[in-house]
Design an enzyme around this catalytic site. Sequence first.
Site, short mmCIF file in Angstrom:
data_model
loop_
_atom_site.label_atom_id
_atom_site.label_comp_id
_atom_site.label_asym_id
_atom_site.label_seq_id
_atom_site.Cartn_x
_atom_site.Cartn_y
_atom_site.Cartn_z
N THR A 219 0.83 -1.20 0.00
CA THR A 219 0.00 0.00 0.00
C THR A 219 0.86 1.25 0.00
O THR A 219 2.00 1.20 0.45
CB THR A 219 -0.84 -0.06 1.30
OG1 THR A 219 -1.72 -1.16 1.18
CG2 THR A 219 -1.60 1.20 1.58
N ARG A 247 -13.83 -8.10 0.03
CA ARG A 247 -13.15 -7.73 1.28
C ARG A 247 -12.60 -6.29 1.18
O ARG A 247 -12.07 -5.88 0.17
CB ARG A 247 -12.02 -8.72 1.52
CG ARG A 247 -11.14 -8.43 2.74
CD ARG A 247 -9.91 -7.65 2.38
NE ARG A 247 -9.00 -7.50 3.52
CZ ARG A 247 -7.99 -6.66 3.54
NH1 ARG A 247 -7.74 -5.88 2.51
NH2 ARG A 247 -7.21 -6.57 4.60
N VAL A 248 -12.75 -5.56 2.27
CA VAL A 248 -12.19 -4.21 2.35
C VAL A 248 -11.30 -4.15 3.58
O VAL A 248 -11.68 -4.63 4.66
CB VAL A 248 -13.31 -3.15 2.46
CG1 VAL A 248 -12.72 -1.76 2.66
CG2 VAL A 248 -14.21 -3.18 1.23
N GLY A 249 -10.11 -3.57 3.43
CA GLY A 249 -9.17 -3.47 4.55
C GLY A 249 -9.27 -2.15 5.29
O GLY A 249 -10.30 -1.47 5.26
N ASP A 250 -8.18 -1.79 5.95
CA ASP A 250 -8.19 -0.59 6.80
C ASP A 250 -7.96 0.70 6.04
O ASP A 250 -8.33 1.77 6.52
CB ASP A 250 -7.09 -0.72 7.87
CG ASP A 250 -5.71 -0.85 7.23
OD1 ASP A 250 -5.58 -1.61 6.25
OD2 ASP A 250 -4.77 -0.18 7.68
N THR A 270 -0.08 0.80 6.91
CA THR A 270 0.01 -0.31 5.97
C THR A 270 0.26 -1.61 6.74
O THR A 270 1.02 -1.62 7.70
CB THR A 270 1.13 -0.10 4.93
OG1 THR A 270 1.19 -1.25 4.08
CG2 THR A 270 2.50 0.10 5.57
N GLY A 271 -0.42 -2.67 6.34
CA GLY A 271 -0.24 -3.94 7.05
C GLY A 271 -1.50 -4.78 6.98
O GLY A 271 -2.37 -4.55 6.12
N GLY A 273 -4.77 -5.42 7.40
CA GLY A 273 -5.83 -4.45 7.64
C GLY A 273 -6.82 -4.82 8.73
O GLY A 273 -7.29 -3.94 9.46
N1 ASP Z 1 -3.58 -2.50 4.80
C1 ASP Z 1 -3.90 -2.99 3.49
C2 ASP Z 1 -5.15 -3.82 3.57
O1 ASP Z 1 -5.35 -4.52 4.55
C3 ASP Z 1 -2.83 -3.82 2.89
C4 ASP Z 1 -1.49 -3.15 2.85
O2 ASP Z 1 -1.19 -2.30 3.65
O3 ASP Z 1 -0.71 -3.46 1.96
O4 ASP Z 1 -5.92 -3.81 2.65
#
Ligand code: ASP
Length: 355
Positions: A219, A247-250, A270-271, A273
Amino acid sequence: MREAPVIRRVVIAIAAVLLASPAAAQAPMPKWAIVIHGGAGVIERANMDAKTEAAYREAMAGALAEGHRVLEKGGSAMDAVEATIKVMEDDPLFNAGRGAVFTAEGRNELDAAFMDGATMKAGAVAGVTRTRHPISLARAVMEKSPHVMLIGQGADQFALSVGLEQVDPAYFFTERRWEQLEKALNEKRLPIPTRPINAPAASKLISQGPQPDDHRFGTVGVAALDSKGNVAAGTSTGGMTAKRWNRVGDAPIIGAGTYADNRSCAVSATGSGEYFIRLTVARTICALVQYKGMSLQAAADEVVQKQLVDVGGDGGVIALTADGQLAWSFNSPGMYRARASSGSAPVISIYKDEP
Ligand code: ASP
């Protein structure tokens, strides 16, 4: 050992307090500042060849320079965030815009968020498939709609209605991400979907030696402080490789992956989510600064190195405050990251042992 006389001990104590005080330790307040990330993950020297490493450093430097240019000539933090993220969305190295990871169905579904620390207005989009720059769409949701979050087809329709560039979904396709999808699906014993319509013909990538294990993360995010003292933050992503069920992340969740408030801080994360959502990572960091009076670095470390680790979440954040504190913190082996501010040289880092 003999005890020091009382007066000497008092003098030593006062000197220690003075030396440790932020006023003594801090550089003068910068006129402007910017801090960016390009994703966190298992990014180590052992799994990175020299060419790939140089490409990432160059890409980070180019993106940082874009934000630097905007801020140096008196532009707003919001303009710097958008301009910098647009550069990264166009760069296939990052998991955002072109080069985003694929869903299990072989699609690119893009998420982004944007927040203005001066007004605390925010905009976000999820599951976008046709808008070239999801970060500009997130900003448009904030500025040109009465809403905070739009998803899917409706979000793309809104983008079209406000004149944002639309592309064929195949525009986002890259062979590297497709190979990462095939690998992930094989590991999960899920079927490999057909290649997207209009994607280039299959071509085996010639192995370039060890590659960063960034199939999970990658990200991009930016926090900026402008010369008027306003902060802003933005994040853009394709999410996680082989994600299913829309699916939706953070990243597009305000307070989780993205947050900005002049009174506390601006953060992009980033991580993994799911963990960042549960801990409302970005807002928690800002709350520690605002209500507990913690330094930005201490607040970021508290959440990323302790709270996230305790629940098993991995990744990191970049952040800054309106009074010019800059911080990053990550609990993964590496994070693509860079910072610049008026009066100090830019820093571009990847590995844990770098500043
Ligand atoms: N945080 C993002 C998600 O969970 C993924 C990422 O940071 O690469 O969608």
